[in-house]
Design a protein around this motif. Structure first.
Motif: not given
Ligand SMILES: *[C@@H]1O[C@H](CO)[C@@H](O)[C@H](O)[C@H]1NC(C)=O
Ligand SMILES: *[C@@H]1O[C@H](CO)[C@@H](O)[C@H](O)[C@H]1NC(C)=O
Ligand SMILES: *[C@@H]1O[C@H](CO)[C@@H](O)[C@H](O)[C@H]1NC(C)=O
Ligand SMILES: *[C@@H]1O[C@H](CO)[C@@H](O)[C@H](O)[C@H]1NC(C)=O
Ligand SMILES: *[C@@H]1O[C@H](CO)[C@@H](O)[C@H](O)[C@H]1NC(C)=O
Ligand SMILES: *[C@@H]1O[C@H](CO)[C@@H](O)[C@H](O)[C@H]1NC(C)=O
Ligand SMILES: *[C@@H]1O[C@H](CO)[C@@H](O)[C@H](O)[C@H]1NC(C)=O
Ligand SMILES: *[C@@H]1O[C@H](CO)[C@@H](O)[C@H](O)[C@H]1NC(C)=O
Ligand SMILES: *[C@@H]1O[C@H](CO)[C@@H](O)[C@H](O)[C@H]1NC(C)=O
Ligand SMILES: *[C@@H]1O[C@H](CO)[C@@H](O)[C@H](O)[C@H]1NC(C)=O
Ligand SMILES: *[C@@H]1O[C@H](CO)[C@@H](O)[C@H](O)[C@H]1NC(C)=O
Ligand SMILES: *[C@@H]1O[C@H](CO)[C@@H](O)[C@H](O)[C@H]1NC(C)=O
Length: 517
Positions: A35, A73, A75-77, A85-88, A90, A93
């Motif tokens: 993350d 997406d 994964r974005f918050s 915040h980006i999780t996982g 790639r 990204d």
């Protein structure tokens, strides 16, 4: 370990924001699969809305905003009302992100460059040509050419280096390259290149490192053939030990002993230590002329079978059957060992009593052995105590051989008398010859030849170099000796059985006693 390091780094990277030019740009490094939080620098509490864009706000659509527009997406918050915040993470990204702070009068733009580092992974070590051992260790042949290749994948390209830890020597750095493959060649592999080879791949962005260690052994076969020999067992003189040694190879060869004739027989129980194998045989297995074969094989030469054979042999000795000693003088009895495996022990015995007593070096007797020749020297010969039979006995675990030597002790002869007699006889012979010759005349030459042929008598003189020496000492001229032996009539043929074992030292001289022309 790696995971813990990773977790620590994640924390570092999440906060590791580099101030860009004019304070509006930062560089953030994220780790693939992990993350990351991109903070909108200086976002004030007064900000009404924070909007995030992938790329330039002028061209790219709003990714999402703090006033309710949700990102496509998941994964974005948004965290803390302003941060992305980006999780996982790639690889895709890896972009330039912009946050737009909307205040009641002006907007603030903040640009963040996100780099995604991945790997190194799929690190692979190849050393060729080699063979893999069950424990994963590689081995190569000595003198070979080896290609060491290490590959690893990472984003961005890794730095790959090879290190060498020779057994018992300091660490060495071989090569280092920026790339996904690092290979080098070693020519003429020698045992000093045996050791642990380590390939390390490092991600230049994240500093993450992966290593692989490969143990490499350098094998070589023994340079010569195995050697076999037999020794009398140290535990019991009745047993033997078969030794088989095949040195000079690495690793040690495998060896075993087998009965040569009995091909169905199993391996003989033996103990092996390093390059030697020793089989201890029972006296029941020890027969004259029995053969045992040691078979050896080396891991590098599986198909080429090396072997050596030993044969158990009874002892065999040769010696003078008769010897003479003059009273007060010395005599040397010799006994030569010509066969015997394991090597036989020679002892001298006197057969005046039962059991026969062994003669040791004391007083007038001196026993010694040089190589395969054993000698017994008797000094100051005495007729009453020394005359008689002596026994030379050779014994090994396979058998026993004895030879009897008869020693006569005689008075020294009157050399002057003998010489005188011989001279007179010779003169007489010459006179008779010339008389006959003159009487008969040259016409009767054939008759003379006939006469000479009839008068010729071959006298065999058995002469021993030792005798000669003893006599040469006393008379100073070996010629006297021959004359003496002839006159004394001591020269005799050995009996038939002894003749076969006539020692080479004994010279047989054939003397023509008839007149010479
Ligand atoms: C952020 O705030 C600090 C003080 O809080 C200020 O010094 C800096 O210039 C600000 N940066 C930007 C890009 O506004
Ligand atoms: C986020 O905004 C809400 C109101 O909109 C406020 O109450 C809250 O404290 C803010 N959080 C942070 C971390 O600034
Ligand atoms: C991001 O910005 C940098 C300059 O700040 C530029 O070199 C790079 O190409 C940009 N990356 C992308 C994916 O547009
Ligand atoms: C904008 O902010 C100023 C003070 O910074 C304030 O005086 C003004 O009222 C605000 N405008 C609105 C529309 O809230
Ligand atoms: C692997 O096996 C070989 C041969 O049996 C041995 O020499 C070597 O020490 C072993 N290596 C390790 C790391 O156990
Ligand atoms: C070593 O082998 C690799 C492939 O395994 C090859 O790419 C490399 O070129 C070889 N190196 C040399 C010096 O031959
Ligand atoms: C690899 O790259 C790093 C950083 O770009 C550089 O410092 C280093 O000298 C390079 N190494 C080689 C062997 O090219
Ligand atoms: C390689 O490393 C292992 C573990 O440290 C060690 O046991 C082994 O002896 C090394 N092999 C050689 C050939 O030095
Ligand atoms: C070989 O020796 C081992 C250990 O000394 C023993 O246990 C075993 O019985 C022996 N085998 C034969 C066939 O003598
Ligand atoms: C020796 O041979 C005898 C009979 O053949 C046997 O009983 C004995 O166990 C053997 N001893 C050894 C050490 O092989
Ligand atoms: C002694 O005799 C043995 C055979 O019994 C032979 O192998 C060895 O070479 C001989 N040694 C010498 C020094 O003649
Ligand atoms: C000594 O040896 C001779 C020759 O073989 C034999 O005749 C004689 O009986 C032996 N003497 C004794 C005491 O054994």
């Amino acid at each position: 370990m790696a995971r813990r390091l990773f977790a620590g780094l994640r924390f570092v990277f999440a906060l590791c924001v580099f101030e860009g030019a004019a304070g509006t740009e930062t560089l953030v490094i994220g780790i693939a699969g992990r993350d990351v939080t991109l903070t909108c620098q200086n976002a004030s509490q007064r900000a009404l809305v924070v909007e995030w864009f992938q790329g330039d706000p002028d061209t790219a659509p709003v990714l999402f905003s703090s006033d309710g527009k949700l990102p496509e997406d998941a994964r974005f918050s948004l965290v803390g009302n302003a941060s992305l915040h980006i999780t996982g993470l790639r690889p895709q990204d890896e972009r330039n992100y912009t946050c737009k702070e909307v205040l009641n009068e002006t907007d603030h733009l903040h640009r963040i460059q996100l780099l995604v580092a991945s790997g190194p992974d799929r690190i692979d070590v190849h050393i060729q040509p080699t063979t893999v051992l069950p424990n994963g260790t590689f081995y190569a042949k000595r003198h070979g050419i080896l290609n060491f290749t290490c590959t690893a994948i990472s984003q961005p390209v890794p730095t790959i280096k090879w290190d060498f830890d020779p057994s018992g020597s300091p660490h060495e750095l071989f090569t280092e390259v920026n790339g996904s493959q690092n290979s080098f060649i070693l020519h003429q592999m020698s045992p000093r290149y045996q050791g642990n080879y380590t390939c390390s791949a490092k991600n230049p962005l994240s500093g993450f490192q992966e290593t692989r260690t490969q143990e490499l052994l350098v094998y070589y076969p023994p340079p010569s053939l195995p050697q076999c020999w037999v020794e009398t067992s140290t535990e019991s003189s009745r047993g033997v030990q078969l030794f088989c040694q095949w040195p000079g190879g690495y690793p040690h060869p495998s060896l075993y002993w087998r009965d040569k004739e009995d091909l169905s027989s199993k391996e003989i129980n033996a103990t092996s230590l390093a390059d030697t194998i020793v089989a201890t045989l029972n006296s029941s297995q020890l027969l004259h002329e029995k053969e045992f074969t040691c078979h050896g094989s080396h891991v590098l030469e599986q198909e080429a079978k090396a072997s050596c054979t030993v044969q158990l042999v009874d002892p065999m000795i040769i010696s003078d059957p008769v010897r003479n000693c003059f009273i007060g003088r010395a005599v040397t009895l010799t006994c030569l060992l010509i066969a015997g495996n394991p090597p036989a022990r020679i002892t001298w015995l006197r057969n005046i009593s039962q059991p026969e007593t062994e003669i040791r070096s004391t007083g007038r007797f001196h026993v010694s052995q040089v190589g395969n020749v054993s000698t017994l020297i008797i000094q100051n010969c005495s007729h009453s105590t020394d005359e008689g039979y002596y026994v030379c006995k050779a014994e090994n675990s396979v058998g026993l051989r004895e030879m009897y030597i008869h020693l006569t002790v005689t008075e020294p002869v009157n050399i002057g008398g003998i010489v005188g007699t011989i001279v007179v006889i010779l003169l007489l012979g010459i006179l008779v010859f010339f008389g006959v010759f003159l009487y008969a005349g040259p016409r009767f030459c054939p008759k003379g030849t006939l006469l000479r042929t009839r008068d010729t008598s071959d006298i065999l003189v058995l002469m021993d170099s030792e005798d000669e020496d003893v006599l040469a000492e006393s008379t100073g001229d070996p010629a006297w000796h021959k004359a003496m032996v002839r006159a004394n009539g001591h020269a005799t043929w050995p009996t038939e059985s002894f003749r076969a074992e006539m020692p080479s030292e004994i010279s047989l001289e054939e003397k023509e006693a008839g007149p010479t022309t």
